[in-house]
Design a protein around this motif. Structure first.
Motif, PDB file in Angstrom:
ATOM      1  N   ILE A 108       0.841  -1.201   0.000  1.00  0.00           N
ATOM      2  CA  ILE A 108       0.000   0.000   0.000  1.00  0.00           C
ATOM      3  C   ILE A 108       0.879   1.255   0.000  1.00  0.00           C
ATOM      4  N   LEU A 109       1.923   1.244   0.805  1.00  0.00           N
ATOM      5  CA  LEU A 109       2.843   2.383   0.838  1.00  0.00           C
ATOM      6  C   LEU A 109       3.487   2.600  -0.525  1.00  0.00           C
ATOM      7  N   ILE A 110       3.855   1.512  -1.181  1.00  0.00           N
ATOM      8  CA  ILE A 110       4.451   1.607  -2.516  1.00  0.00           C
ATOM      9  C   ILE A 110       3.440   2.189  -3.497  1.00  0.00           C
ATOM     10  N   ALA A 111       2.186   1.743  -3.412  1.00  0.00           N
ATOM     11  CA  ALA A 111       1.141   2.244  -4.312  1.00  0.00           C
ATOM     12  C   ALA A 111       0.916   3.740  -4.105  1.00  0.00           C
ATOM     13  N   VAL A 112       0.910   4.182  -2.836  1.00  0.00           N
ATOM     14  CA  VAL A 112       0.743   5.612  -2.547  1.00  0.00           C
ATOM     15  C   VAL A 112       1.941   6.395  -3.082  1.00  0.00           C
ATOM     16  N   ALA A 113       3.130   5.814  -2.978  1.00  0.00           N
ATOM     17  CA  ALA A 113       4.336   6.468  -3.498  1.00  0.00           C
ATOM     18  C   ALA A 113       4.249   6.649  -5.008  1.00  0.00           C
ATOM     19  N   VAL A 114       3.747   5.633  -5.698  1.00  0.00           N
ATOM     20  CA  VAL A 114       3.570   5.733  -7.154  1.00  0.00           C
ATOM     21  C   VAL A 114       2.581   6.846  -7.495  1.00  0.00           C
ATOM     22  N   LEU A 115       1.502   6.930  -6.721  1.00  0.00           N
ATOM     23  CA  LEU A 115       0.506   7.983  -6.938  1.00  0.00           C
ATOM     24  C   LEU A 115       1.137   9.365  -6.746  1.00  0.00           C
ATOM     25  N   SER A 244      -1.719   1.670   8.113  1.00  0.00           N
ATOM     26  CA  SER A 244      -1.017   2.301   6.994  1.00  0.00           C
ATOM     27  C   SER A 244      -1.177   3.811   7.029  1.00  0.00           C
ATOM     28  N   LEU A 245      -2.370   4.276   7.398  1.00  0.00           N
ATOM     29  CA  LEU A 245      -2.627   5.710   7.458  1.00  0.00           C
ATOM     30  C   LEU A 245      -1.722   6.378   8.493  1.00  0.00           C
ATOM     31  N   VAL A 246      -1.516   5.686   9.620  1.00  0.00           N
ATOM     32  CA  VAL A 246      -0.638   6.222  10.659  1.00  0.00           C
ATOM     33  C   VAL A 246       0.778   6.351  10.128  1.00  0.00           C
ATOM     34  N   VAL A 247       1.255   5.308   9.448  1.00  0.00           N
ATOM     35  CA  VAL A 247       2.631   5.302   8.945  1.00  0.00           C
ATOM     36  C   VAL A 247       2.833   6.381   7.888  1.00  0.00           C
ATOM     37  N   ILE A 248       1.871   6.542   6.987  1.00  0.00           N
ATOM     38  CA  ILE A 248       1.992   7.561   5.940  1.00  0.00           C
ATOM     39  C   ILE A 248       2.036   8.956   6.558  1.00  0.00           C
ATOM     40  N   SER A 249       1.160   9.225   7.518  1.00  0.00           N
ATOM     41  CA  SER A 249       1.158  10.521   8.198  1.00  0.00           C
ATOM     42  C   SER A 249       2.485  10.750   8.916  1.00  0.00           C
ATOM     43  N   GLU A 250       2.949   9.726   9.600  1.00  0.00           N
ATOM     44  CA  GLU A 250       4.208   9.804  10.332  1.00  0.00           C
ATOM     45  C   GLU A 250       5.373  10.039   9.380  1.00  0.00           C
ATOM     46  N   HIS A 251       5.353   9.355   8.239  1.00  0.00           N
ATOM     47  CA  HIS A 251       6.441   9.476   7.269  1.00  0.00           C
ATOM     48  C   HIS A 251       6.536  10.903   6.727  1.00  0.00           C
ATOM     49  N   LEU A 276       8.951   7.277   0.535  1.00  0.00           N
ATOM     50  CA  LEU A 276       7.813   6.454   0.939  1.00  0.00           C
ATOM     51  C   LEU A 276       7.872   5.076   0.293  1.00  0.00           C
ATOM     52  N   ALA A 277       8.312   5.018  -0.966  1.00  0.00           N
ATOM     53  CA  ALA A 277       8.460   3.719  -1.640  1.00  0.00           C
ATOM     54  C   ALA A 277       9.521   2.879  -0.935  1.00  0.00           C
ATOM     55  N   ALA A 278      10.611   3.502  -0.526  1.00  0.00           N
ATOM     56  CA  ALA A 278      11.670   2.779   0.184  1.00  0.00           C
ATOM     57  C   ALA A 278      11.150   2.221   1.505  1.00  0.00           C
ATOM     58  N   ASP A 279      10.361   3.025   2.212  1.00  0.00           N
ATOM     59  CA  ASP A 279       9.757   2.570   3.464  1.00  0.00           C
ATOM     60  C   ASP A 279       8.822   1.391   3.204  1.00  0.00           C
ATOM     61  N   GLY A 280       8.057   1.476   2.108  1.00  0.00           N
ATOM     62  CA  GLY A 280       7.141   0.394   1.762  1.00  0.00           C
ATOM     63  C   GLY A 280       7.865  -0.890   1.392  1.00  0.00           C
ATOM     64  N   ILE A 281       8.920  -0.786   0.596  1.00  0.00           N
ATOM     65  CA  ILE A 281       9.686  -1.976   0.206  1.00  0.00           C
ATOM     66  C   ILE A 281      10.347  -2.603   1.422  1.00  0.00           C
ATOM     67  N   SER A 282      10.877  -1.763   2.311  1.00  0.00           N
ATOM     68  CA  SER A 282      11.503  -2.270   3.535  1.00  0.00           C
ATOM     69  C   SER A 282      10.494  -3.029   4.391  1.00  0.00           C
ATOM     70  N   GLY A 290       9.947 -12.339   8.430  1.00  0.00           N
ATOM     71  CA  GLY A 290       9.561 -12.610   9.809  1.00  0.00           C
ATOM     72  C   GLY A 290       9.855 -11.478  10.766  1.00  0.00           C
ATOM     73  N   ALA A 291      10.159 -10.276  10.247  1.00  0.00           N
ATOM     74  CA  ALA A 291      10.450  -9.120  11.097  1.00  0.00           C
ATOM     75  C   ALA A 291       9.194  -8.261  11.256  1.00  0.00           C
ATOM     76  N   VAL A 292       9.382  -7.012  11.642  1.00  0.00           N
ATOM     77  CA  VAL A 292       8.254  -6.109  11.877  1.00  0.00           C
ATOM     78  C   VAL A 292       8.314  -4.955  10.875  1.00  0.00           C
ATOM     79  N   PRO A 293       7.199  -4.251  10.654  1.00  0.00           N
ATOM     80  CA  PRO A 293       7.204  -3.111   9.734  1.00  0.00           C
ATOM     81  C   PRO A 293       8.191  -2.042  10.191  1.00  0.00           C
ATOM     82  N   THR A 294       8.719  -1.302   9.245  1.00  0.00           N
ATOM     83  CA  THR A 294       9.704  -0.270   9.565  1.00  0.00           C
ATOM     84  C   THR A 294       9.125   1.124   9.350  1.00  0.00           C
ATOM     85  N   THR A 295       9.761   2.087   9.974  1.00  0.00           N
ATOM     86  CA  THR A 295       9.377   3.481   9.817  1.00  0.00           C
ATOM     87  C   THR A 295      10.580   4.353  10.125  1.00  0.00           C
TER      88      THR A 295
END
Length: 431
Positions: A108-115, A244-251, A276-282, A290-295
């Motif tokens: 989703i983050l990658i898609a928003v980055a493309v937009l 995802s909304l929290v992460v995008i706002s935070e980013h 934002l795309a880099a954050d999404g790919i990460s 098996g890790a956790v989402p990054t920000t």
């Protein structure tokens, strides 16, 4: 002459640093992110080694994708704690199903980055004017202030049922070195003032008997990261997605405050779409491993604000150290012996510096508070972020800075529409 001396202390984003100086500067960033980044996997009951590894890989990927122009460390995101624990509480699902949700979030983050790549970032200036963005940046630090005080043992909580004078003493010693080091240290010592404060605080904690080495003796010399594969469930994905909304706002907030600190508009160059795309790919890669989402991490932004060292080479060095710690069990365990009042003392200053950066933006942009719209924007954003108000979206609470960002954007959009209609009573005062 005084101004020239200050300018010489700044290490710019693309500036390389000699190895002997770069190592302690990178270690300083590693210490800043470590406790928060390993707390998330600890809450999920998974090994922090795989998280440290993926944080390091994600940070290097971020630096590469932003062409070495945006200094940021990617650490474990706190936005996913509540939905992940909800998924894990379901007997028919486990952590592996949360991993599937993380992957979808990354996409989703990658898609928003493309937009954003196609629509640009000019909309940010319209719906988030300085009167709104300044307090949003300040809230990044202010909403973390309680965490710093809690770690320092200054606030009664489930962890600290009474104020321990030893904890308070270590907190004050660490904070004092960090604060006065900014004023008294010279040369390279000024650049590693945070690291020096951590070392001094750690020695003070040793003297007070607050350091427990049992985890170090039990840890393995070499620790293989515990990778795990994701599983997918629509129910789990729907629980995770609102974060995802929290992460995008935070980013966006983090990129703006970093721009203010380094003196460059990172939303335009290298571009919000890249970061934002880099954050999404990460985040996607972390889900597969098996890790956790990054920000992007506020702690490391604070380090840059305090030390005036913005080099991506230093951030990259911190990423390499994180990856090494993922494999060296005893080294990772040793860092975990740093008592919370030490990190609380350092964080007290770092979070305050982030908040001050938001106020600095208001000053630099010469926000005119005689205009009712500016006064209203700043007031509503601050109260929204600090009031504890929240909106429940599934299992995710939109609160604090994230909710304030959404409210600020809605108000900014409404004011923009009012301007388009030409019915604003302060139209003649607009710049």
């Amino acid at each position: 002459m005084r101004r020239n001396r200050v300018e010489k202390k700044i290490i710019q984003v693309n500036e390389r640093v000699p190895l002997l100086r770069g190592i302690p500067l990178s270690i300083q960033h590693t210490f800043a992110m470590f406790s928060a980044s390993v707390l998330v996997p600890w809450m999920f009951g998974i090994s922090p080694s795989v998280v440290l590894l993926m944080n390091g890989i994600g940070t290097l990927l971020f630096i590469f994708m932003t062409k070495g122009k945006a200094p940021a460390y990617l650490g474990s995101s706190f936005a996913f704690i509540s939905p992940t624990l909800l998924i894990m509480s379901n007997p028919d699902m486990g952590y592996e199903y949360a991993l599937g949700g993380f992957i979808v979030t990354g996409l989703i983050l990658i898609a928003v980055a493309v937009l954003i790549k196609f629509v640009g970032t000019s909309w940010i200036d319209v719906i988030l004017p300085p009167a709104a963005m300044g307090p949003i940046i300040a809230l990044i630090g202010l909403e973390l202030a309680g965490s710093a005080a809690s770690n320092g043992g200054l606030i009664l909580s489930d962890t600290y049922t009474q104020i321990d004078p030893k904890f308070v003493a270590v907190f004050i010693i660490t904070l004092a070195v960090a604060v006065f080091g900014q004023v008294l240290f010279r040369g390279f010592a000024a650049a590693i003032a945070i690291l020096i404060a951590i070392i001094v605080g750690y020695v003070a904690a040793l003297c007070f008997g607050l350091v427990d080495f049992s985890a170090v003796t039990q840890a393995s010399v070499i620790e293989v990261p515990n990778f795990s594969a994701p599983k997918f469930s629509l129910d789990a994905i729907l629980i995770i997605i609102p974060a995802s909304l929290v992460v995008i706002s935070e980013h966006i907030g983090h990129q703006v405050v970093t721009s203010e600190i380094v003196g460059k508009d990172l939303l335009k160059d290298p571009g919000l779409h890249r970061s934002l795309a880099a954050d999404g790919i990460s985040t996607t890669l972390s889900g597969f491993c098996g890790a956790v989402p990054t920000t992007t991490y506020g702690e490391n932004i604070g380090v840059m604000a305090v030390t005036k060292v913005y080099s991506v080479w230093i951030i990259g060095g911190a990423a390499v150290f994180s990856m090494l710690l993922a494999w060296i069990g005893k080294a990772s365990a040793l860092i975990q012996t740093i008592p919370s009042p030490v990190m609380g003392g350092v964080s007290f200053l770092l979070y305050g510096m982030i908040a001050a950066s938001g106020l600095r933006l208001l000053v630099d942009e010469k926000v005119d508070y005689s205009r009712p719209r500016n006064l209203a924007l700043t007031s509503v954003v601050f109260v929204t972020g600090l009031s504890g108000a929240y909106i429940q979206i599934g299992s995710v609470q939109l609160t604090g800075m994230a909710l304030a960002t959404v409210v600020g954007m809605l108000l900014g959009l409404i004011f923009a529409i009012i301007d388009k209609l030409g019915i604003a009573n302060d139209a003649s005062e607009a710049k």
